[in-house]
Design a protein around this motif. Sequence first.
Motif, mmCIF file in Angstrom:
data_model
loop_
_atom_site.group_PDB
_atom_site.id
_atom_site.type_symbol
_atom_site.label_atom_id
_atom_site.label_comp_id
_atom_site.label_asym_id
_atom_site.label_seq_id
_atom_site.Cartn_x
_atom_site.Cartn_y
_atom_site.Cartn_z
ATOM 1 N N LEU A 570 0.860 -1.174 0.000
ATOM 2 C CA LEU A 570 0.000 0.000 0.000
ATOM 3 C C LEU A 570 0.900 1.228 0.000
ATOM 4 O O LEU A 570 1.715 1.406 0.914
ATOM 5 N N ILE A 571 0.789 2.059 -1.044
ATOM 6 C CA ILE A 571 1.631 3.248 -1.189
ATOM 7 C C ILE A 571 0.750 4.481 -1.053
ATOM 8 O O ILE A 571 -0.243 4.642 -1.788
ATOM 9 N N MET A 572 1.106 5.377 -0.110
ATOM 10 C CA MET A 572 0.259 6.540 0.175
ATOM 11 C C MET A 572 1.114 7.785 0.407
ATOM 12 O O MET A 572 2.270 7.690 0.801
ATOM 13 N N GLN A 573 0.492 8.944 0.159
ATOM 14 C CA GLN A 573 1.158 10.219 0.430
ATOM 15 C C GLN A 573 0.351 11.011 1.451
ATOM 16 O O GLN A 573 -0.872 11.134 1.348
ATOM 17 N N LYS A 574 1.052 11.517 2.445
ATOM 18 C CA LYS A 574 0.405 12.280 3.515
ATOM 19 C C LYS A 574 -0.253 13.539 2.954
ATOM 20 O O LYS A 574 0.288 14.220 2.084
ATOM 21 N N LYS A 575 -1.448 13.827 3.465
ATOM 22 C CA LYS A 575 -2.128 15.069 3.110
ATOM 23 C C LYS A 575 -2.658 15.692 4.400
ATOM 24 O O LYS A 575 -2.583 15.093 5.481
ATOM 25 N N ILE A 576 -3.213 16.890 4.310
ATOM 26 C CA ILE A 576 -3.884 17.493 5.462
ATOM 27 C C ILE A 576 -5.158 16.686 5.709
ATOM 28 O O ILE A 576 -5.890 16.344 4.778
ATOM 29 N N ILE A 577 -5.407 16.342 6.959
ATOM 30 C CA ILE A 577 -6.577 15.526 7.275
ATOM 31 C C ILE A 577 -7.840 16.251 6.800
ATOM 32 O O ILE A 577 -8.116 17.391 7.204
ATOM 33 N N SER A 578 -8.575 15.586 5.896
ATOM 34 C CA SER A 578 -9.747 16.219 5.292
ATOM 35 C C SER A 578 -10.592 15.177 4.576
ATOM 36 O O SER A 578 -10.173 14.028 4.393
ATOM 37 N N GLN A 579 -11.764 15.612 4.145
ATOM 38 C CA GLN A 579 -12.647 14.742 3.381
ATOM 39 C C GLN A 579 -11.914 14.250 2.127
ATOM 40 O O GLN A 579 -11.191 15.011 1.482
ATOM 41 N N PRO A 580 -12.091 12.989 1.750
ATOM 42 C CA PRO A 580 -11.459 12.490 0.529
ATOM 43 C C PRO A 580 -12.004 13.183 -0.717
ATOM 44 O O PRO A 580 -13.190 13.534 -0.772
ATOM 45 N N ASP A 581 -11.135 13.391 -1.675
ATOM 46 C CA ASP A 581 -11.551 13.882 -2.986
ATOM 47 C C ASP A 581 -12.113 12.685 -3.754
ATOM 48 O O ASP A 581 -11.370 11.780 -4.131
ATOM 49 N N ILE A 582 -13.428 12.681 -4.002
ATOM 50 C CA ILE A 582 -14.047 11.481 -4.584
ATOM 51 C C ILE A 582 -13.552 11.195 -5.995
ATOM 52 O O ILE A 582 -13.741 10.092 -6.511
ATOM 53 N N GLN A 583 -12.895 12.181 -6.622
ATOM 54 C CA GLN A 583 -12.364 11.953 -7.965
ATOM 55 C C GLN A 583 -10.916 11.462 -7.949
ATOM 56 O O GLN A 583 -10.359 11.146 -9.003
ATOM 57 N N HIS A 584 -10.314 11.413 -6.756
ATOM 58 C CA HIS A 584 -8.936 10.898 -6.661
ATOM 59 C C HIS A 584 -8.912 9.433 -7.070
ATOM 60 O O HIS A 584 -9.757 8.640 -6.655
ATOM 61 N N LYS A 585 -7.927 9.068 -7.886
ATOM 62 C CA LYS A 585 -7.887 7.706 -8.415
ATOM 63 C C LYS A 585 -6.778 6.881 -7.762
ATOM 64 O O LYS A 585 -5.685 7.380 -7.485
ATOM 65 N N VAL A 586 -7.093 5.626 -7.545
ATOM 66 C CA VAL A 586 -6.150 4.661 -6.964
ATOM 67 C C VAL A 586 -5.847 3.612 -8.023
ATOM 68 O O VAL A 586 -6.757 3.114 -8.697
ATOM 69 N N SER A 587 -4.567 3.278 -8.160
ATOM 70 C CA SER A 587 -4.155 2.242 -9.114
ATOM 71 C C SER A 587 -3.970 0.920 -8.379
ATOM 72 O O SER A 587 -3.259 0.856 -7.372
ATOM 73 N N PHE A 588 -4.596 -0.116 -8.890
ATOM 74 C CA PHE A 588 -4.489 -1.459 -8.320
ATOM 75 C C PHE A 588 -3.629 -2.299 -9.270
ATOM 76 O O PHE A 588 -4.074 -2.669 -10.363
ATOM 77 N N TRP A 589 -2.400 -2.569 -8.842
ATOM 78 C CA TRP A 589 -1.401 -3.221 -9.693
ATOM 79 C C TRP A 589 -1.322 -4.713 -9.407
ATOM 80 O O TRP A 589 -1.331 -5.131 -8.245
ATOM 81 N N LEU A 590 -1.185 -5.504 -10.457
ATOM 82 C CA LEU A 590 -0.874 -6.927 -10.344
ATOM 83 C C LEU A 590 0.488 -7.182 -10.974
ATOM 84 O O LEU A 590 0.713 -6.852 -12.151
ATOM 85 N N VAL A 591 1.409 -7.729 -10.184
ATOM 86 C CA VAL A 591 2.738 -8.091 -10.692
ATOM 87 C C VAL A 591 2.616 -9.453 -11.351
ATOM 88 O O VAL A 591 2.292 -10.452 -10.703
ATOM 89 N N ARG A 592 2.857 -9.516 -12.648
ATOM 90 C CA ARG A 592 2.564 -10.707 -13.441
ATOM 91 C C ARG A 592 3.669 -11.752 -13.431
ATOM 92 O O ARG A 592 3.459 -12.879 -13.868
ATOM 93 N N LYS A 593 4.862 -11.380 -12.955
ATOM 94 C CA LYS A 593 5.972 -12.336 -12.897
ATOM 95 C C LYS A 593 6.347 -12.603 -11.449
ATOM 96 O O LYS A 593 6.156 -11.749 -10.576
ATOM 97 N N ASP A 594 6.890 -13.795 -11.211
ATOM 98 C CA ASP A 594 7.363 -14.143 -9.865
ATOM 99 C C ASP A 594 8.460 -13.163 -9.477
ATOM 100 O O ASP A 594 9.512 -13.098 -10.118
ATOM 101 N N ILE A 595 8.226 -12.402 -8.439
ATOM 102 C CA ILE A 595 9.163 -11.346 -8.053
ATOM 103 C C ILE A 595 10.528 -11.918 -7.662
ATOM 104 O O ILE A 595 11.545 -11.232 -7.737
#
Length: 921
Positions: A570-595
């Motif tokens: 889970l990768i996140m960046q600190k912001k000022i505590i506030s209501q979430p921006d409903i248009q903010h997008k999250v990327s859900f990654w799948l690593v396709r090869k054995d790491i």
Amino acid sequence: MKVKCMGTIIRRNERSWAIVIISEIKVMLNGLGLKIKSAGGESTLSVNKKSMFPDVLLYEDEAQTKILQGWELKMPDVLITDEALIADATRKAKALGLNSFVIWNFTYGKLYLQNQQGVFEEAKVWDGTSHIKSREDVSTYKDEWLPIIKDIVLTVNDFLVTGKITTSSITGTVSESIMAELIQRNKEIVAENITIEASRNTRMESRIKVWWNAFHEEYDKDENNMYSAYAKTILLNWTNRIMFANAIKKYHNCAYKINQIDFTISPENGNQIIQQIIDEGDFYNIFKKVDFNELVPEDTWIDIVDFNQFLVDNNIDKIDQSVLQELLEKTVNVSKREIRGQYATPTILADFLSRITVDDWNKDCADLCAGTGTIAKAIIKNKAKRFAMTEKAFVSTWVSDKYAYPLQIANISITDIQAINIPLNMFQRDVFSVNVGDEIKIKSPIDGREIKRIIPKFGAIISNLPFVEYNKIAKDEQEFITQIRKNIQDNTGIEFTLGKTDLYNFIPFKLYELLDTNGKLGIILSNSWLGTDIGRKFFDALQYYYDIEAVVASDNKRWFKNADVVGTLLIMQKKIISQPDIQHKVSFWLVRKDIHSIGDDEVEVLVNSIILNEMLDPKLATFKKYSYEEINNITNYGLTINTLFHDVLWMKKLVNKLVPVSKFLDVRRGERRGWNDLFYPSDTNDIEEEYIRPVLKNPARLKSYDAETDIEAFCCHRSKRELEELGHEGALTWIEKFEHINNGVGKPLPIALKKPGCYWYEMDDASRADFVTALNPDKRLFVAKFKERTFVDQRFTRMLLKSERYDSDLVHAVLNSIYGMFAIEAIGFGRGLGVLDASSARLKNMYMIDIDQISQPDAEEIIRLFDIIKNREVMDIEDELKDPARREFDNKVLQSIGAQDLYDKIKDSLLSLQHTRHCVK
């Protein structure tokens, strides 16, 4: 405990003659120009027990870092054919990684070589002194057996020249074999000793119990006994300290004090000697003793001294710098393997996580749940690549852990021989107690002087968060958690339910305080949060504190190979505590090869892909992007966060056709009891028939859409007095058979099985169902139907029609349609062995196709087509979807609600979800 001094050694003769033979071999080697360069072993000739090491060691180098062969010596009264002698010599050769050994009893000598199958076979025999019969004869005929010793040496040299005898590197020997051998052969006797001591010292017992409560999950794969596990920790504490002291001698003169640990001193003296090294040169986290480490039996202490003297004898401090670094790394690996921690971070994963988290390598970075230090080492390594001065990499990295032992391993792991004089920002503290501005005290490794450092705000924190279940959270952390829980509720309105929230759910909110403005947080979590109610609350609350940038999971094997846990990043960046921006997008990654098998170039592409949020190579990694608003809309229809790694945006077109499964069905778990021997009697019993009920118990036996019972259960709702009055001796005898039996943790069954409102031996056969599905399905996803309501076991989720006006056949068909299968897959998450965690609580949240929107003619056709499928066994999903009859049925269901164009999208999503779940096996 005092070890006997050398004047009272029982094996005086053997030891004396071993020293003579070593001296004579050294003299022989002068001027011969042999590949054998030296002999040794006199320092490790133990007392009172079988030594860990051979009596004589031959070396291929004068520095004695390349071991060639070991010799086992006995007096003539021990036969050369003695099986114990041969077995002991074999054990020692294997521990040292050698493929040969010699045994010698002054009457005969034998050389053994290891064959291709790993078996040691006799290769040569020397028998020229058969007249030597006694110990006295050994001295009398010394001039006769000495030439044979020389012949053995020359013969061994010939075998070495031809390559039949190979050498063993001291680095591999120490870390891979000797440490493990010492631990395994002493673990039980140390455990027995501390068990006895704890029985007469309640304070000691309590201290070990507190330790076990914190660490028992680290040992689940290896040790289930508290004292055995602690014994292993004591042994690792001694071996790691001794190894490290020997390794750093040429960099820190104070470490030469370790040479003083010999057979003349006690464990208490040993701790005092190591404390002197701490006082003069630091490395406190490595050299700190664990509680009660002095309580080792005499035989164990002899092995520990043996180990130290072996390292002294073999001049560990003289080996090359790069080899010494390798030794430190292998020592860490052995320590991790012996502990077998569930969440010990793989090196490649630590590097990957660090690189996709840190934005500015110049800023201070930290791992405040350091464990064994893999992530901290990755941070330092990546910093060192970018800075001309290695020192900056160390001074801008901060490392802490709540417990001393992980810090010992972490310190060894992080230690760089090239930078051994740079003080480390390493300290022992609970993550909840770390605060910006706090002063920590460390010591200079050069002269031991105290250095004060102030904890800064961090540009990045990277951690593998400890997985501690809610019911095992330490008392000293409860106050912190109470305050954080209140803060979360005040800031977000989200309440973390007490008794359901694990430790890791709170840590990111503590770390928020320690991050600089726009600081980054990269954490490793079990995938369970992706599919649970508390996981959803956790995800929603984080949005108030952070901009969630990426969630990363594996689509090719588990990252943690030695544990069942399935990891996510889970990768996140600190912001000022506030209501979430409903248009903010999250990327859900799948690593396709054995790491674990990708190369450096591929890692580079993988890192760049996630940092740039671009699909640079779909064979390496793919991602799906969702806004917070889309996530809410999708998950409101029973799908978990786990589904978001896959394409499920098509759900938008279907939502008006779906209803909660609870509209038509009551969803509950099957009857949950325990102690199967009581509740599921064998066929041979005298229990009265009225107390026997047919039940569906085993999910593996349910292979059809039509459900049938598979076993009989004991269900008695009467008291023992009633049974006596009725003369029901069969049931009464059966109950009494179990009255005095204890369960696995020592509780009597009448206490362990006690349940409010019923007798301890009572199982409620009212837990009945119209439909059932397995709690943990694998490749077959289906709902089975009973002809009439039937009793089912806890391994199933049971469903009951809420009203007779609902068409049970249509409900059954729709639940087993392609969307029904997808819905079952989408309510849960994959466990470590690949099965789906689809609990009854989660199934209650599932949505199904609304049968009220299906016309009567369509309903009749759906049931007709489903009847064709019902005539065969349920197949694995991939095979199901290849069946033409199944496809016709699925298309008809979708067509009946105007969604036939979604068939391929639902199919692809279902197969993709299953692939990700199964790939971790």
